[in-house]
Design a protein around this motif. Structure first.
Motif: not given
Length: 235
Positions: A22-23, A197, A199-200, A202, A204, A206-207, A210
């Motif tokens: 995902l990274r 976390h 939701h995500e 790691h 990333t 996107a994290f 958020r």
């Protein structure tokens, strides 16, 4: 890749490797105990990992030196009259008393510890902090869960070693009881961080997006925690 795919040694720096599909970027984290973590996309080759570490090595050494200096400055509490104890970022002086209905209380801006409870003072403080942390952190989670579109199973407060919080299986949120020692706005960042976390898993982009949506000034709070967090740990 290295012989051990879970670690990477670069000169005198030892990194735990966390690889994720995902990274999209690489990131180095210096944990509160001084251990090093290198997060990277799955499939990235060792040459690029080592090049990234060499590029960031001055920053890593600086952070390690800061954490080492902070650890040396944090004395263990002696539980003597007048000693200061943190609660939500404010220091309250300790007063030893002969009689009261509970071993430890916070009253009129002072921590009051009954004399006969002195041999177990550390345990009484830890229990008091755990109880207050559970109530306060639960309130912050309830405040943010609608905004962040999450529905955690609940929270648990315990000793997490060198971690302020974690997001566990079954959507449980775990927090170190020492989070209640932090200033309220910093403890609130710990809450939002762990809720993101859900939701995500790691760190990333996107994290962090958020986290920013829920807390636009998170970067300042994160920086404060990285610089001063170790200094609030001693009891």
């Amino acid at each position: 890749m290295p012989a051990n795919p879970r670690s990477l040694q670069v000169d005198d720096l030892q990194f735990a490797l966390r690889l994720s599909p995902l990274r999209k970027t690489m990131e180095i984290t210096v944990e509160r105990d001084g251990s090093l973590v290198l997060c990277a996309p799955t499939g990235i080759d060792e040459i690029r990992l080592r090049a990234f570490v060499h590029e960031k090595r001055f920053w890593v050494y600086t952070k390690l030196a800061e954490k080492d200096a902070l650890r040396r400055r944090v004395p263990r509490k002696e539980f003597v009259g007048g000693e200061g104890f943190l609660y939500l970022g404010r220091s309250h002086r300790l007063k030893l008393v002969e009689a009261q209905d509970a071993p430890l209380k916070l009253a009129a801006g002072r921590f009051c510890l009954r004399q006969d409870a002195l041999p177990s003072a550390r345990e009484h403080f830890t229990r008091w902090y755990c109880d207050r942390a559970a109530a306060w952190l639960s309130g912050r989670v309830a405040e943010y869960q609608s905004r962040m579109e999450v529905d955690p199973a609940g929270i648990k407060v315990q000793d997490l070693g060198y971690r302020w919080g974690s997001c566990g299986k079954g959507d449980w949120l775990y927090f170190h009881w020492k989070a209640i020692l932090l200033p309220a706005r910093i403890a609130e960042y710990v809450v939002v961080h762990e809720m993101a976390h859900l939701h995500e898993p790691h760190h990333t982009p996107a994290f962090w997006l958020r986290v920013e949506r829920a807390m636009p000034d998170y970067a300042k709070r994160k920086a404060w925690l990285a610089e001063h967090g170790v200094a609030v740990e001693g009891i």
